[in-house]
Motif scaffolding. Structure first.
Motif, mmCIF file in Angstrom:
data_model
loop_
_atom_site.group_PDB
_atom_site.id
_atom_site.type_symbol
_atom_site.label_atom_id
_atom_site.label_comp_id
_atom_site.label_asym_id
_atom_site.label_seq_id
_atom_site.Cartn_x
_atom_site.Cartn_y
_atom_site.Cartn_z
ATOM 1 N N LEU A 171 0.842 -1.192 0.000
ATOM 2 C CA LEU A 171 0.000 0.000 0.000
ATOM 3 C C LEU A 171 0.881 1.247 0.000
ATOM 4 O O LEU A 171 1.864 1.324 0.742
ATOM 5 N N VAL A 172 0.507 2.212 -0.843
ATOM 6 C CA VAL A 172 1.125 3.539 -0.826
ATOM 7 C C VAL A 172 0.005 4.560 -0.654
ATOM 8 O O VAL A 172 -0.900 4.627 -1.485
ATOM 9 N N THR A 173 0.053 5.324 0.419
ATOM 10 C CA THR A 173 -0.990 6.326 0.669
ATOM 11 C C THR A 173 -0.504 7.687 0.180
ATOM 12 O O THR A 173 0.193 8.402 0.883
ATOM 13 N N SER A 174 -0.894 8.018 -1.033
ATOM 14 C CA SER A 174 -0.437 9.261 -1.662
ATOM 15 C C SER A 174 -1.515 10.333 -1.709
ATOM 16 O O SER A 174 -1.234 11.473 -2.070
ATOM 17 N N PHE A 205 -7.007 3.551 5.223
ATOM 18 C CA PHE A 205 -6.492 2.603 4.240
ATOM 19 C C PHE A 205 -5.462 1.665 4.864
ATOM 20 O O PHE A 205 -5.439 0.465 4.575
ATOM 21 N N ALA A 206 -4.609 2.197 5.709
ATOM 22 C CA ALA A 206 -3.578 1.361 6.328
ATOM 23 C C ALA A 206 -4.197 0.278 7.211
ATOM 24 O O ALA A 206 -3.799 -0.893 7.141
ATOM 25 N N VAL A 223 3.909 2.167 2.462
ATOM 26 C CA VAL A 223 4.642 3.433 2.421
ATOM 27 C C VAL A 223 3.620 4.557 2.537
ATOM 28 O O VAL A 223 2.741 4.692 1.679
ATOM 29 N N MET A 224 3.752 5.332 3.587
ATOM 30 C CA MET A 224 2.888 6.495 3.764
ATOM 31 C C MET A 224 3.618 7.717 3.224
ATOM 32 O O MET A 224 4.745 8.002 3.636
ATOM 33 N N ASN A 268 6.596 2.316 6.581
ATOM 34 C CA ASN A 268 7.587 3.378 6.508
ATOM 35 C C ASN A 268 6.953 4.648 5.949
ATOM 36 O O ASN A 268 5.883 4.605 5.332
ATOM 37 N N CYS A 269 7.628 5.764 6.168
ATOM 38 C CA CYS A 269 7.172 7.055 5.659
ATOM 39 C C CYS A 269 8.171 7.562 4.634
ATOM 40 O O CYS A 269 9.391 7.454 4.827
#
Length: 338
Positions: A171-174, A205-206, A223-224, A268-269
């Motif tokens: 997951l990538v929270t963009s 979402f996470a 990845v946030m 991770n961020c």
């Protein structure tokens, strides 16, 4: 930072805000050279996030290279993985998603604008096929709607992705945006909307993907997308609520990394600096003095490009970073270390 990206902050004069000054800003006014003035925010800089129909369409990156065109460590591959990118129809989210596809992943693009997401999903596949004419496998790229700040919408979206892809691994929270107003003039309803997208949306979402991974008893990586603004105060534009929201995202990533370590879920961020998206370029063309201010504070002397995030995200999602969790990686040209 001002990361003019997927669902993320455009600039527009804010004269219609009830508490803002009734002026229209077309360029950043010259600042008087007074002691300390260059390290302060400027109340004259006011920009409001635009309506959806005013956001420009993005384009996939060309010439990114094909699957395994050049030899690299096998641990960097995302082969067999299914990734989700929120805010994936434009800007940083779109390019990050394309990088995941070129690293071997199947992809679900999530955005408020599903039509744009569907268009970009097709363009990503077309670009891949063009640059990989002999590829044995064509990636599956799908488009999905979600209001990231609404729990029911998020759960429905996750269920749809699982139904179409069978699973989610990464997951990538963009999804996120910023606005620029003095704190004393920022309407509370707009502040709550900003936090709902930037912080609540990331959390929803996470946690939803984490529940899916735990049910599968499968490891995963998230990845946030934070911002250098979660660690520093930008100048000259005032943006205290955005900065605080990104500091929240950074610490949320660290906290969930500890909480979910037992399940093999890494969090991770990634904190970009000033990134030159199509939307940023348009705004800075109209405000050259603002661009000059930003670039003057970047040790590398230039703004970043969206494709500068492809590698860091692929690294953090892949097994190449299997012992990296709870970290904040800044991609800012050295801005935050000066």
């Amino acid at each position: 930072m001002l990361r003019l990206a997927s669902r993320a902050f455009a600039f527009r004069p804010a004269s219609r805000l009830p508490l803002a000054a009734a002026r229209k800003l077309h360029s950043v006014p010259p600042r008087q050279d007074k002691p300390g003035s260059h390290s302060r925010t400027d109340s004259e800089v006011e920009f409001e996030y635009p309506a959806e129909h005013e956001l420009p369409s993005s384009k996939p990156v060309s010439g990114a290279g094909g699957q395994y065109v050049k030899p690299t460590l096998p641990s960097f591959t995302l082969d067999g993985k299914v990734g989700v990118v929120t805010g994936g129809a434009r800007g940083l989210g779109l390019v990050i998603g394309q990088g995941m596809v070129y690293s071997g992943a199947d992809l679900a693009l999530v955005d408020m604008n599903k039509d744009e997401a569907e268009k970009q999903a097709k363009l990503i596949v077309d670009a891949f096929v063009k640059e990989n004419p002999n590829a044995q496998r064509i990636p599956k790229v799908t488009a999905h709607y979600a209001d990231v700040a609404d729990a029911d919408s998020v759960e429905k979206c996750i269920a749809e992705i699982i139904q179409q892809h069978g699973k989610i691994d990464n997951l990538v929270t963009s999804a996120g945006f910023t606005e620029n107003f003095e704190a004393v003039n920022y309407p509370i309803d707009r502040l709550r909307k900003l936090w709902a997208v930037n912080v609540d949306g990331t959390y929803l979402f996470a946690t939803s993907v984490a529940r899916h991974l735990m049910e599968r008893k499968s490891p995963g990586s998230m990845v946030m997308i934070g911002s250098m603004s979660g660690s520093i105060v930008n100048v000259p534009q005032p943006q205290a609520p955005y900065n605080a929201s990104k500091a929240g995202v950074r610490h949320l990533a660290a906290s969930l990394a500890v909480e979910w370590a037992h399940a093999g879920i890494r969090v991770n961020c990634l904190s970009p600096g000033y990134m030159l998206t199509a939307l940023t370029q348009k705004i800075l063309d109209e405000n050259p003095e603002l661009k000059q201010k930003w670039v003057s504070l970047i040790p590398q002397g230039k703004m970043g490009l969206p494709q500068d995030l492809m590698g860091p995200v692929a690294f953090l999602l892949s097994d190449a970073s299997s012992y990296v969790t709870g970290a904040d990686i800044r991609v800012d040209g050295g801005y935050t270390v000066t």
